[in-house]
Design an enzyme around this catalytic site. Structure first.
Site, PDB file in Angstrom:
ATOM      1  N   LEU A 182       7.005   1.495   7.578  1.00 53.50           N
ATOM      2  CA  LEU A 182       7.543   1.648   6.228  1.00 53.50           C
ATOM      3  C   LEU A 182       6.644   2.485   5.334  1.00 53.50           C
ATOM      4  O   LEU A 182       7.112   3.137   4.408  1.00 53.50           O
ATOM      5  CB  LEU A 182       7.742   0.268   5.579  1.00 53.50           C
ATOM      6  CG  LEU A 182       8.758  -0.668   6.251  1.00 53.50           C
ATOM      7  CD1 LEU A 182       8.753  -2.023   5.562  1.00 53.50           C
ATOM      8  CD2 LEU A 182      10.147  -0.063   6.224  1.00 53.50           C
ATOM      9  N   GLY A 209      -1.205   3.238   3.730  1.00 48.16           N
ATOM     10  CA  GLY A 209      -2.094   3.277   2.563  1.00 48.16           C
ATOM     11  C   GLY A 209      -3.540   3.119   2.985  1.00 48.16           C
ATOM     12  O   GLY A 209      -3.857   3.114   4.181  1.00 48.16           O
ATOM     13  N   GLY A 231      -4.174   0.255   5.414  1.00 43.93           N
ATOM     14  CA  GLY A 231      -3.634   0.302   6.771  1.00 43.93           C
ATOM     15  C   GLY A 231      -2.160   0.675   6.735  1.00 43.93           C
ATOM     16  O   GLY A 231      -1.745   1.527   5.942  1.00 43.93           O
ATOM     17  N   ARG A 232      -1.358  -0.023   7.529  1.00 45.10           N
ATOM     18  CA  ARG A 232       0.059   0.345   7.653  1.00 45.10           C
ATOM     19  C   ARG A 232       0.972  -0.834   7.341  1.00 45.10           C
ATOM     20  O   ARG A 232       0.591  -1.984   7.532  1.00 45.10           O
ATOM     21  CB  ARG A 232       0.350   0.862   9.066  1.00 45.10           C
ATOM     22  CG  ARG A 232      -0.447   2.117   9.406  1.00 45.10           C
ATOM     23  CD  ARG A 232      -0.023   2.691  10.746  1.00 45.10           C
ATOM     24  NE  ARG A 232      -0.510   4.052  10.881  1.00 45.10           N
ATOM     25  CZ  ARG A 232       0.103   5.026  11.524  1.00 45.10           C
ATOM     26  NH1 ARG A 232       1.226   4.792  12.137  1.00 45.10           N
ATOM     27  NH2 ARG A 232      -0.402   6.239  11.588  1.00 45.10           N
ATOM     28  N   VAL A 233       2.187  -0.518   6.901  1.00 39.13           N
ATOM     29  CA  VAL A 233       3.193  -1.538   6.601  1.00 39.13           C
ATOM     30  C   VAL A 233       4.389  -1.316   7.519  1.00 39.13           C
ATOM     31  O   VAL A 233       4.921  -0.203   7.605  1.00 39.13           O
ATOM     32  CB  VAL A 233       3.638  -1.472   5.129  1.00 39.13           C
ATOM     33  CG1 VAL A 233       4.673  -2.553   4.845  1.00 39.13           C
ATOM     34  CG2 VAL A 233       2.444  -1.635   4.196  1.00 39.13           C
ATOM     35  N   ASP A 246      -2.278   0.269 -10.925  1.00 35.84           N
ATOM     36  CA  ASP A 246      -1.732   1.305 -10.051  1.00 35.84           C
ATOM     37  C   ASP A 246      -0.205   1.326 -10.153  1.00 35.84           C
ATOM     38  O   ASP A 246       0.502   1.324  -9.152  1.00 35.84           O
ATOM     39  CB  ASP A 246      -2.174   1.062  -8.606  1.00 35.84           C
ATOM     40  CG  ASP A 246      -2.041   2.312  -7.751  1.00 35.84           C
ATOM     41  OD1 ASP A 246      -1.929   3.422  -8.315  1.00 35.84           O
ATOM     42  OD2 ASP A 246      -2.041   2.200  -6.510  1.00 35.84           O
TER      43      ASP A 246
END
Length: 845
Positions: free
Chosen positions: A510, A513, A516-518, A628
């Site tokens: 998805l 960042g 890491g990863r989603v 953010d």
């Protein structure tokens, strides 16, 4: 003002005449300890670009291991002599290079499918790997149309040997024409660079592999390997320019370049620094535009970017100040080369780590004038873009070393064998301990309850988050967070996570960042979830995880993304969230083929996000500043209900007796509060500014920063405000909305955004006021009644709609009923269409 040195074209001619002499005289300083130039399958020496390649069977320090290999050669036309022979492998084979000096080495591979061999090399499919990294995965020449291919890698060799494996795929063959393994100076590649978005140091580069993707000589000719100390090739930049007319070539005599101790000929040849691109004629009204280079890249990787500069244009110091952009991020602002180098014609470079552009498979690099100074020029001399190995230790796809070389023992497996022998010697003691633990467990009065869905704590038990002492030291796995509390929801086993994500299938990815990863996941009961897997190499990511857990352990709200649970098995740090079916708001605004949102949908989404932020600022004893806020951190569920996500940079707000929090600047360029950026003083109004940028992004459907555009349009906040102050915001709105928006609603929306984007925080409204005004803009859109404009804009009113009188909103007042900050049921699921619903009748938030 700045002026070009006279006779620049004459200088180019002179430089070309002197090029060979100057280069050869300056490229004799570095002598590599390891210098393998191998012509594979050849029976004789081959000269190529002034260097001699030796046969692969004549060197005692090189060992070829192959059960079955064939030599192919060609007397027909080939791109260059180095491609006249090849070695072909039908089974997994390897070259073993003896390494004299450990450290970074170039690994360069030459491929060309010879036509007179027994095998059809055009259709050959194979992989190439070292003991550390996958270099090529299931590569085939079918897409190359018979042309040659050259690959260059920078690998850190930590042992006395470098193994290079060639692995045929699917009963095919592997082949290679030539190989280089050459030492690199230790100082050439750093361990740390500046990561962008958010801006923070990125450490651990020494443990990663690099692949050269682009290496450009701006404004100059091709520089071949024989004219570079380290055998690099620098190509001309013209074909990557976004607008060719935006740049003009500048050149001086290469001998005028003044190297320093920190920048040498190993950094880049003097021909790179003696040529440059400067601002030309981009056919725009003013000179405030950028020179932009666009590079196609694989979006699944990070990239090491090195920008080379040298002021060869100015007649005096401090006459060249400009900005450097990478994608939508300001990499360097107000870059004054002569101040950094204390002179003219002195080289300078800067390193960065970046992803591809957020809305395309490209990476853009731009330079443009700094509008804060009276200088309208910018320049760049050279650029290097290198792919960084991913979590699978691959530079090509997702195949791991274990997939390609399952039977090749690594140092780690050898250590495991030794450890196993030691463990075997004390197995009896281990069995006794295990039995004792089993007896204790059986006596426990609190049996294990599997994986129950536990209610998330709000403001109860404090969460202890520490780095495990056994893994906090610098190692291959980096640091790991220990979850000392079980209050974080469901406790997942790692196998459950693997099953839910199909072993982290990349098709389920998805987003990516700093953490890491989603991945999208599906639990056993069919529940859709989002799985955030921490990157153990990223200290920044671990810090964000820690902050996110601390924040989400005490936050529950309908417009905040909910944490479901976590997994910390096998040194993993994984968080599981509710799945947001419609993804980030940005993907519905631009960069995709999704249908455009209606104006009412956009207002409802902005209202939902504003509610979530308003809760953060006022719903707890001490406010929380998100830090953010942007369109990628506003997610939409299946009903397009907006929820604020990603609390990795969040910060607890100031105490009652303070006005701000002093902290280092973090966030995303384009959304950063300028007051926070200048003074490093964070307040809730910093989120308000970022939300103002989001409002303009929603209206205009373009990125917050777009360096490809003319300078006055790069920053959406500045650009949109010029039109808002003219009362002509409708001129820059999304074309899909033209003629479909109530003018009064648009006016109220524009006024709200303008107040959010005020230069000083004290002049900005609270999120409560923003929410009030957005709900009013929605009501204006929904009504067909005539609009009356009262004198007092703060009490704008539509005839026929009774409004409950409201006192001015007090930010210090919590919306939590009765002071209870423990729950947020949002039981009535109030729609955003209700007039001022959350202010007139505040529920427990």
């Amino acid at each position: 003002m700045m002026k070009m040195k006279s006779g620049k074209w004459r200088s180019i001619v002179l430089a070309i005449i002197l090029f060979k002499f100057v280069c050869q005289s300056s490229y004799a300083s570095f002598i590599p300890a390891d210098n393998y130039l191998i012509s594979c399958g050849s029976s004789r020496n081959v000269t190529y670009l002034g260097r001699t390649f030796l046969p692969d069977t004549t060197q005692s320090s090189l060992v070829l291991k192959s059960a079955n290999s064939v030599v192919a050669s060609s007397n027909s036309s080939v791109p260059s002599p180095v491609y006249q022979s090849a070695r072909i492998f039908s089974t997994t084979s390897s070259y073993k290079f003896q390494i004299e000096q450990k450290g970074r080495h170039w690994v360069r591979l030459y491929f060309y499918p010879l036509t007179n061999s027994d095998s059809n090399l055009n259709s050959a499919s194979f992989s190439v790997a070292t003991e550390q990294f996958v270099l090529l995965s299931n590569f085939t020449f079918k897409s190359y149309n018979g042309s040659s291919m050259f690959k260059e890698y920078a690998i850190n060799v930590a042992s006395d040997n470098l193994m290079l494996y060639f692995v045929p795929s699917n009963n095919s063959v592997a082949f290679v024409n030539a190989i280089e393994v050459v030492s690199i100076p230790d100082a050439l590649f750093p361990d740390q660079a500046l990561a962008l978005n958010p801006s923070a140091p990125f450490s651990g580069l020494s443990d990663l592999g690099f692949e050269t993707v682009y290496r450009l000589n701006m404004g100059g000719p091709l520089i071949s390997a024989q004219n570079d100390t380290l055998g690099r090739t620098w190509e001309n930049d013209e074909k990557y320019l976004h607008v060719n007319s935006s740049a003009v070539r500048v050149a001086v005599n290469p001998s005028s370049i003044i190297y320093t101790a920190s920048v040498t000929t190993e950094t880049a040849p003097n021909w790179v620094y003696s040529t440059a691109e400067a601002m030309g004629n981009a056919n725009v009204a003013g000179m405030n535009f950028n020179i932009t280079w666009v590079f196609p890249v694989d979006p699944n990787f990070k990239y090491f970017v090195r920008a080379h500069f040298c002021d060869i244009m100015s007649a005096s110091l401090n006459n060249l100040v400009f900005n450097l952009y990478i994608n939508d991020d300001i990499a360097i602002g107000s870059l004054d080369l002569s101040s950094l180098t204390n002179g003219l014609d002195v080289p300078y470079y800067k390193d960065f780590v970046s992803n591809s552009s957020t809305d395309s498979d490209t990476l853009t690099v731009s330079v443009g004038p700094d509008t804060m100074v009276d200088v309208t020029n910018a320049t760049m001399n050279g650029l290097e873009v290198m792919k960084i190995s991913n979590e699978a230790k691959s530079l090509d796809g997702l195949s791991s070393l274990e997939d390609l070389l399952p039977n090749t023992p690594s140092n780690k497996s050898k250590l495991g064998i030794i450890t196993g022998l030691i463990v075997g010697a004390v197995v009896t003691v281990v069995l006794i301990v295990v039995c004792y633990c089993c007896l204790v467990a059986r006596k426990s009065k609190t049996p294990h309850q599997g994986h129950p869905w536990l209610p998330l704590p709000l403001y109860g038990n404090s969460l202890s988050l520490t780095k495990m002492s056994t893994t906090s030291q610098k190692s291959g796995t980096g640091s790991c967070i220990s979850l000392a509390s079980s209050n974080l929801g469901r406790v997942f086993m790692f196998q459950e996570i693997l099953d839910a994500t199909n072993k982290f299938d990349e098709s389920l990815l998805l987003g990516v960042g700093g953490f890491g990863r989603v991945y999208k996941g599906t639990l056993e009961d069919g529940t859709k979830v989002a799985v955030k897997r921490g990157n153990p190499r990223s200290e920044q990511g671990l810090a964000e995880f820690r902050t996110e857990i601390e924040m989400l352990s005490k936050l529950r709200h309908r417009h905040l993304v909910s944490l479901i649970g976590y997994c910390d098995e096998r040194s993993e740090m994984i968080l599981v969230y509710e799945y947001m079916a419609n993804g980030p708001l940005r993907s519905h605004l631009y960069g995709t083929d999704l249908p455009p949102l209606s104006w009412k949908q956009r207002l409802e989404i902005c209202i939902g996000a504003a509610r979530g932020l308003h809760y953060l600022h006022t719903g707890a004893a001490q406010s929380i500043i998100h830090r953010d806020v942007k369109t990628t951190n506003i997610l939409l569920d299946e009903n397009f209900v907006a929820k604020v996500a990603d609390f990795g940079l969040s910060k607890t707000g100031p105490a009652l007796d303070q006005t701000h929090v002093s902290t280092a600047v973090k966030g995303s360029f384009g959304y950063l509060d300028p007051e926070y950026f200048r003074r490093q003083q964070l307040t809730e109004k910093s989120d308000v500014y970022s939300f103002g940028v989001v409002l303009m992004e929603v209206l205009c459907t373009r990125p917050a920063l777009n360096p490809v555009l003319p300078r006055e349009q790069v920053n959406i906040a500045e650009w949109a405000m010029t039109w808002q102050k003219k009362g002509m915001l409708d001129q820059i709105m999304d074309p899909n909305l033209v003629g479909k928006v109530n003018p009064a609603s648009l006016k109220k929306f524009g006024e709200t955004a303008e107040k959010c984007l005020a230069e000083h925080g004290v002049d900005r409204p609270s999120m409560g006021d923003v929410l009030w005004n957005l709900e009013y803009a929605l009501q204006l859109e929904e009504t067909s009644s005539a609009l009356m404009e009262p004198e007092d804009n703060s009490t704008n009113h539509i005839p026929g709609i009774p409004l409950t009188p409201l006192e001015p909103f007090d930010n210090s007042v919590s919306l939590i009923d009765g002071g209870n900050s423990g729950t947020d049921d949002d039981g009535e699921d109030v729609t955003t269409s209700a007039v001022f619903s959350q202010l007139v009748n505040p529920r427990g938030r």
